[in-house]
Enzyme design. Sequence first.
Site, PDB file in Angstrom:
ATOM      1  CB  THR A   1      -2.234   5.381  -1.557  1.00  0.00           C
ATOM      2  OG1 THR A   1      -2.124   3.976  -1.506  1.00  0.00           O
ATOM      3  CG2 THR A   1      -3.414   5.822  -0.755  1.00  0.00           C
ATOM      4  CB  THR A   2       0.633   2.803  -5.442  1.00  0.00           C
ATOM      5  OG1 THR A   2       0.267   2.047  -4.311  1.00  0.00           O
ATOM      6  CG2 THR A   2       2.048   2.529  -5.801  1.00  0.00           C
TER       7      THR A   2
ATOM      8  CG  ASP B   1      -1.835   1.114   1.299  1.00  0.00           C
ATOM      9  OD1 ASP B   1      -2.584   1.261   0.321  1.00  0.00           O
ATOM     10  OD2 ASP B   1      -1.813   1.877   2.271  1.00  0.00           O
TER      11      ASP B   1
ATOM     12  CG  ASP C   1      -6.531   0.130   0.184  1.00  0.00           C
ATOM     13  OD1 ASP C   1      -6.464   0.827   1.220  1.00  0.00           O
ATOM     14  OD2 ASP C   1      -5.623   0.077  -0.664  1.00  0.00           O
TER      15      ASP C   1
HETATM   16  P1  ADP Z   1      -3.030   1.827  -5.619  1.00  0.00           P
HETATM   17  O1  ADP Z   1      -2.425   1.939  -4.258  1.00  0.00           O
HETATM   18  O2  ADP Z   1      -2.784   3.047  -6.442  1.00  0.00           O
HETATM   19  O3  ADP Z   1      -4.440   1.404  -5.606  1.00  0.00           O
HETATM   20  P2  ADP Z   1      -2.470  -0.768  -6.661  1.00  0.00           P
HETATM   21  O4  ADP Z   1      -1.229  -1.537  -6.410  1.00  0.00           O
HETATM   22  O5  ADP Z   1      -3.729  -1.189  -5.987  1.00  0.00           O
HETATM   23  O6  ADP Z   1      -2.154   0.732  -6.351  1.00  0.00           O
HETATM   24  O7  ADP Z   1      -2.687  -0.791  -8.233  1.00  0.00           O
HETATM   25  C1  ADP Z   1      -3.781  -0.194  -8.815  1.00  0.00           C
HETATM   26  C2  ADP Z   1      -3.678  -0.232 -10.317  1.00  0.00           C
HETATM   27  O8  ADP Z   1      -3.684  -1.569 -10.799  1.00  0.00           O
HETATM   28  C3  ADP Z   1      -4.875   0.446 -10.929  1.00  0.00           C
HETATM   29  O9  ADP Z   1      -4.473   1.246 -12.006  1.00  0.00           O
HETATM   30  C4  ADP Z   1      -5.725  -0.718 -11.408  1.00  0.00           C
HETATM   31  O10 ADP Z   1      -6.520  -0.353 -12.494  1.00  0.00           O
HETATM   32  C5  ADP Z   1      -4.698  -1.734 -11.777  1.00  0.00           C
HETATM   33  N1  ADP Z   1      -5.211  -3.115 -11.721  1.00  0.00           N
HETATM   34  C6  ADP Z   1      -5.711  -3.747 -10.664  1.00  0.00           C
HETATM   35  N2  ADP Z   1      -6.086  -5.015 -10.968  1.00  0.00           N
HETATM   36  C7  ADP Z   1      -5.793  -5.181 -12.267  1.00  0.00           C
HETATM   37  C8  ADP Z   1      -5.915  -6.271 -13.191  1.00  0.00           C
HETATM   38  N3  ADP Z   1      -6.432  -7.449 -12.824  1.00  0.00           N
HETATM   39  N4  ADP Z   1      -5.492  -6.092 -14.458  1.00  0.00           N
HETATM   40  C9  ADP Z   1      -4.957  -4.919 -14.838  1.00  0.00           C
HETATM   41  N5  ADP Z   1      -4.807  -3.869 -14.013  1.00  0.00           N
HETATM   42  C10 ADP Z   1      -5.209  -3.978 -12.749  1.00  0.00           C
HETATM   43 MG    MG Z   2      -5.300  -0.335  -4.927  1.00  0.00          MG
END
Ligand code: ADP
Ligand code: MG
Length: 536
Positions: A102-103, A69, A400
């Site tokens: 948040t990332t 996160d 989240d």
């Molecule tokens: P954050 O802390 O920003 O939420 P994450 O590590 O949760 O970071 O990553 C979120 C990103 O990953 C988003 O852009 C989301 O659309 C993408 N994402 C999540 N699951 C998938 C998936 N199965 N296939 C493609 N992209 C994905």
């Molecule tokens: Mg996320």
Amino acid sequence: MALAFDEYGRPFIILREQEKKSRLQGLDAQKANIAAGKSVARILRTSLGPKGMDKMLQSPDGDVTITNDGATILELMDVDNQIAKLMVELSRSQDYDIGDGTTGVVVMAGSLLEQAEKLLERGIHPIRVAEGYEMASRIAVDHLESISTKYEFSATDIEPLVQTCMTTLSSKIVSRCKRALAEIAVKAVLAVADLERKDVNLDLIKVEGKVGGKLEDTELVQGIIVDKDMSHPQMPKRIEDAHIAILTCPFEPPKPKTKHKVDIDTVEKFQTLRGQEQKYFDDMVQKCKDVGATLVICQWGFDDEANHLLMQRDLPAVRWVGGVELELIAIATGGRIVPRFQELSTEKLGKAGLVREKSFGTTKDRMLYIEKCANSKAVTIFIRGGNKMMIEETKRSIHDALCVARNLIINNSIVYGGGSAEISCSIAVEAAADRHPGVEQYAIRAFADALDAIPLALAENSGLPPIDTLTVVKSQHVKENNSRCGIDCNDVGTNDMKEQNVFETLIGKQQQILLATQVVKMILKIDDVITPSEYC
Ligand code: ADP
Ligand code: MG
């Protein structure tokens, strides 16, 4: 700092204790700041997306945290650069408002800074860049609105909500049981939601964890779980139809303060004192019984003698319950917290259909379940897992997911994830740049390039060739006019994010763009950095 004039009337600045300060000005200041911001973003970049890496952080006292996160990583990192702190703050505000993304927001800001650096090098004034970014962010936010769709759900049809929570969870360590956890999160949110007012009070959802068991054993309890047990081992372990007295006053006779003097010089005096103490306590127990309490939950402790008496008089009790938990218990059971013993009365008692103690594992770990409460609104998500780090990370992931479900209830617009929304915005912003005659068009175009950082990072983290993948997907967007194409991180075989069920909330995505732009504008406008030099 003071402004002075020399004999020709030319102004100059006097810095107090000049030799102890270091100072960066103009382009140098901007470049140094940009470099600091970028280096923070670079750390988080590899954590983005379903195939993102986790970070292990050790605190000064040796505690280890493993997390994916963004907000948590930055929170635990010990940064002492001012600009890096702004990035930490950025991630925190996304966490505070939206909970997820948040990332992404930090990666986005880092990429905006990177593009800005190129423009500054070409001699474009930082204010022009900032203005161009501002225009571009407005275009992107409006465009997001236009590609968003309404996601219909009702209290009975929760599948859409579950799907969105699953997207959030898919990028976490717990993705193995994302379906089960997403369902738990959605049910918890719906249990406390007011669908009519579109409001969710997340305070009513308690997230508890206990080491042991499997992640699959995680459950949603319709009530409250407290990590405490009955104060005496022989007290009943199961109380049906409990009437609970919730006390924040100590369950003991008043202690003489040190400034008073009690002279006890004879046996009789001692016995009277002892008798009185006992009577005082007896009265307290009697008072509880009189108002009809069958369980006492106390914020403070009581000594062994009192404990014994409570057991003898058949009044089960729980001691040392924390303030927050006490409040939750009061809300759930419809009781009132009683701060003074004299104020205890029947109507202030909380009611619960069942209070039971449950033990875990081979240790004498026990927890108290308060279920079937009068006000069924408070619920607990009880997480099980192999070790403490896993439980902590699950708590953060559940947080989240809860936030995403809440955001959907407040506003049920969604955009597709996997970088598709960013690519679509990038194309729209790029097109808009051509309509601007001024210098800002360079900045607007740079903003469009910066938006590509999210799909690029997603592709890179999944082991795909980033530029090739992005080019293919982007041309798909233009050719098929399909804004749902994203990066196929999990190699499912399609990059239509609708088919993959990868969604994000519209407000979350908009907030990401707005916050990132804001912070970048702020950084660009700094042209003078004065620091005490021993820190540098
Ligand atoms: P954050 O802390 O920003 O939420 P994450 O590590 O949760 O970071 O990553 C979120 C990103 O990953 C988003 O852009 C989301 O659309 C993408 N994402 C999540 N699951 C998938 C998936 N199965 N296939 C493609 N992209 C994905
Ligand atoms: Mg996320």
